[in-house]
Write a protein that holds these residues in place. Structure first.
Motif, PDB file in Angstrom:
ATOM      1  N   SER A  21      64.957 -13.824  86.531  1.00 50.31           N
ATOM      2  CA  SER A  21      64.074 -14.987  86.625  1.00 50.31           C
ATOM      3  C   SER A  21      62.912 -14.685  87.558  1.00 50.31           C
ATOM      4  N   GLY A  22      61.723 -15.097  87.151  1.00 52.38           N
ATOM      5  CA  GLY A  22      60.552 -14.893  87.992  1.00 52.38           C
ATOM      6  C   GLY A  22      59.770 -13.639  87.632  1.00 52.38           C
ATOM      7  N   GLN A  23      60.372 -12.756  86.835  1.00 51.02           N
ATOM      8  CA  GLN A  23      59.656 -11.538  86.434  1.00 51.02           C
ATOM      9  C   GLN A  23      58.818 -11.801  85.191  1.00 51.02           C
ATOM     10  N   GLN A  24      57.766 -10.997  85.048  1.00 46.42           N
ATOM     11  CA  GLN A  24      56.853 -11.144  83.918  1.00 46.42           C
ATOM     12  C   GLN A  24      57.147 -10.082  82.864  1.00 46.42           C
ATOM     13  N   GLY A  53      70.606 -16.221  76.865  1.00 44.10           N
ATOM     14  CA  GLY A  53      69.196 -16.006  76.564  1.00 44.10           C
ATOM     15  C   GLY A  53      68.299 -16.328  77.743  1.00 44.10           C
ATOM     16  N   TYR A  54      67.031 -15.939  77.600  1.00 47.40           N
ATOM     17  CA  TYR A  54      66.027 -16.217  78.628  1.00 47.40           C
ATOM     18  C   TYR A  54      65.007 -17.173  78.018  1.00 47.40           C
ATOM     19  N   ARG A  55      64.746 -18.275  78.722  1.00 49.32           N
ATOM     20  CA  ARG A  55      63.643 -19.129  78.282  1.00 49.32           C
ATOM     21  C   ARG A  55      62.364 -18.571  78.923  1.00 49.32           C
ATOM     22  N   LEU A  56      61.357 -18.339  78.112  1.00 49.67           N
ATOM     23  CA  LEU A  56      60.125 -17.739  78.605  1.00 49.67           C
ATOM     24  C   LEU A  56      59.041 -18.792  78.760  1.00 49.67           C
ATOM     25  N   ILE A  99      59.842 -14.965  82.856  1.00 50.81           N
ATOM     26  CA  ILE A  99      61.252 -15.321  82.645  1.00 50.81           C
ATOM     27  C   ILE A  99      61.553 -16.492  83.586  1.00 50.81           C
ATOM     28  N   THR A 100      61.860 -17.647  83.012  1.00 52.09           N
ATOM     29  CA  THR A 100      62.070 -18.842  83.833  1.00 52.09           C
ATOM     30  C   THR A 100      63.460 -18.813  84.473  1.00 52.09           C
ATOM     31  N   LYS A 101      63.781 -19.874  85.202  1.00 49.23           N
ATOM     32  CA  LYS A 101      65.093 -19.983  85.858  1.00 49.23           C
ATOM     33  C   LYS A 101      66.213 -20.105  84.837  1.00 49.23           C
ATOM     34  N   GLU A 102      65.849 -20.599  83.642  1.00 46.70           N
ATOM     35  CA  GLU A 102      66.872 -20.701  82.598  1.00 46.70           C
ATOM     36  C   GLU A 102      67.039 -19.340  81.940  1.00 46.70           C
ATOM     37  N   LEU A 111      64.293 -15.988  74.321  1.00 48.87           N
ATOM     38  CA  LEU A 111      64.677 -14.614  74.035  1.00 48.87           C
ATOM     39  C   LEU A 111      66.200 -14.547  74.061  1.00 48.87           C
ATOM     40  N   LEU A 112      66.803 -14.193  72.939  1.00 47.34           N
ATOM     41  CA  LEU A 112      68.264 -14.223  72.844  1.00 47.34           C
ATOM     42  C   LEU A 112      68.876 -12.942  73.415  1.00 47.34           C
TER      43      LEU A 112
END
Lengths: 235, 318
Positions: free
Chosen positions: B281-284, B215-218, B207-210, B251-252
């Motif tokens: 953010s930062g988690q897998q 949503g999460y940009r992966l 999970i990126t900073k965005e 990911l919405l």
């Protein structure tokens, strides 16, 4: 009415079913989609939550604790049989959208004219000549995806999007034209503004347009713009 | 009388279970990112499941209670404290008039939910209390909370001698120790063939900073189509994983737009949205493919647990 050749059903996760009619943007498919939606308005099923029409699909959200995919699909298949039999081409009423073209309300009108190699007056004439079909609402509350713009005035998006575009702004992006219902950032070429509220949370329904509606843009002057805007704001 | 906001926190919004029936008008569902935590919070207080709560994100708010009240704090553990002393989560907590509720560091998850006895007395907009940030309506004046906002209560709790030395609901809350998220195939899954999705279920996605309520940009193995595909916009939903033209996965989440034009490769099952809502953010993430029947089974199982919880709590309140 031309029959739709392919009808597919598939899940969108565990709480939605998609009905897909064909693969292309067409008025005939849109008409079928609108018929499905109006049927669902009148006869929903147990567990039904809401539907979302798009270019070739209607997505139906349901409560998976009450019903399941198989039940929903079989109900929808029966419903579609009934709809397809009774479907007939009807002329939707045409909604008129008054627009003040150019000036501060339409700062990109001259760019669109230059790009098309015609005068600003001709851009307005072409934009107001056509009848447009609302294929779907999406992107923002009440934002219509319209078909029917004359290709002569197609213009690419702005290279640098504006950070703020006023609600009611009428724009062109490629071969599409549309109206911004709320103030948002955006890269469309803004050619004018409508004093109507395409979205008003105090109104029922809150969106002025729905999928299947037809509309026409009508050029107005500043005095008419201010008058309608005053009425829309209840002044 | 209610709560006075002394500090708004990073992103504190009023949310309920979402605004339903208006997606066709382009109006997003909004609602709590972690609806399970909000639901349990309302259950603990004997509230209707659809009452609004406050969603506090990572750095929680400081809230001054202008009257006695019974509250519950559920979801991610953001170290809640009343007048500097730690308070228990997952149970009714009595807060006396004049006390201040604050939050500290995020210990588990990233979203905490505060519910109050009877709910918040705010106007419903289009059938919901949820805040629609972009359109600026719903919740508290259509925006996140800030200093000096006042949120009135519908009811004020009068102590009746009941002792709240029990907690409930945490058992049916997911473990955060593993990073597995169950997914179903999305409508366009089959367009991605062989090599292009080889890593989808074997590699982790970051999970990126965005990452926000939309949503999460992966970040992970690129998801490329064998050939570019023109997609016509269609409905998307909470948990839809879209793939942009450069192969990135998005990911919405709760504030997703109603429709989208990118291929939908996967769909997170409803029962796992809670876990996703508490990831930061930062988690897998590791995706696990399940069938529609398994997805529904997971949801039914959770509902059964919620019903049992409701019965247990009803007995305790008597």
């Amino acid at each position: 009415m031309k029959a739709v050749e392919t009808i597919q059903y598939y899940p969108l996760g565990d709480s939605a079913i998609v009905i897909q009619l064909g693969n292309e943007i067409s008025e005939s498919i849109q008409h079928h989609i609108s018929s499905i939606c109006s049927f669902l308005e009148d006869y929903s099923f147990e567990g039904f939550i809401e539907y979302v029409p798009a270019f070739t699909t209607v997505t139906i959200f349901y409560d998976a604790l009450i019903t399941d995919y198989e039940t929903a699909q079989s109900l929808l298949q029966d419903m579609l049989l009934e709809i397809m039999e009774g479907i007939e081409e009807k002329d939707a009423p045409v909604v008129e959208i008054p627009v003040l073209y150019g000036g501060t309300q339409g700062p990109d009108l001259s760019d669109v004219a230059t790009h098309a190699g015609i005068s600003e007056t001709e851009v307005i004439a072409l934009h107001t000549a056509g009848e447009y079909l609302v294929y779907m609402i999406g992107f923002a509350p009440g934002f219509p995806y319209l078909g029917g713009m004359n290709e002569k005035i197609a213009t690419p998006r702005k290279e640098t999007p504006r950070s703020k575009i006023a609600a009611g702004s009428v724009g062109i992006a490629g071969a599409q034209t549309g109206v911004y219902p709320i103030e948002t950032p955006g890269g469309w070429q803004i050619i004018g503004q409508t004093p109507l509220k395409l979205f008003d949370v105090e109104r029922q329904p809150p969106a002025l347009l729905k999928a299947g509606d037809k509309l026409r843009f009508v050029a107005i002057n500043e005095a008419e713009f201010n008058k309608i805007k005053g009425q829309a704001n209840g002044d | 009388m209610g709560i006075k906001v002394v500090k708004g926190g990073l992103l504190t919004t009023v949310q309920d279970l979402g605004r339903k029936g208006y997606r066709k008008d382009g109006i997003i569902v909004s609602g709590a990112m972690d609806t399970l935590a909000l639901e349990i919070g309302n259950l603990l207080l004997g509230n209707h499941a659809a009452e609004a709560g406050l969603e506090c994100t990572l750095l929680g708010p400081n809230l001054l209670f202008e009257t006695d009240q019974l509250v519950a704090i559920t979801g991610g553990n953001l170290s809640p404290m009343v007048d500097g002393k730690p308070v228990k989560m997952w149970r009714p907590v009595f807060i006396p008039k004049g006390a201040m509720l604050c939050f500290g560091s995020a210990i588990t998850g990233c979203r905490s939910y505060l519910t109050v006895f009877g709910g918040f007395d705010l106007p419903m907009v289009l059938g919901s209390y949820s805040t629609y940030l972009k359109a600026g309506f719903g919740g508290y004046e259509g925006r996140m909370l800030k200093k000096d906002d006042e949120l009135p209560f519908k009811n004020i709790y009068k102590p009746n001698g009941a002792v709240f030395n029990w907690s409930a609901g945490q058992q049916l809350y997911p473990e955060f120790s593993d990073n597995e998220i169950r997914v179903m195939k999305g409508p366009e899954y089959e367009l991605f063939t062989g090599q292009s999705i080889a890593g989808l279920f074997t590699d982790n996605y970051l999970i990126t900073k965005e990452a926000d309520r939309m949503g999460y940009r992966l970040e992970g193995p690129a998801l490329l189509l064998p050939e570019p595909k023109e997609m016509l916009s269609s409905a998307v939903t909470f948990g839809t994983i879209q793939v942009t033209s450069n192969g990135a996965a998005i990911l919405l989440m709760a504030d997703h737009q109603t429709t989208g034009g990118y291929p939908r490769v996967l769909q997170v099952i409803t029962a796992d949205l809670t876990k996703l809502a508490q990831m930061k953010s930062g988690q897998q993430i590791r995706f696990k493919l399940v069938t529609l029947a398994e997805a529904r089974q997971a949801l039914l199982h959770r509902e059964m647990q919620l019903k049992q919880l409701k019965q247990t709590i009803t007995l305790k309140h008597i």
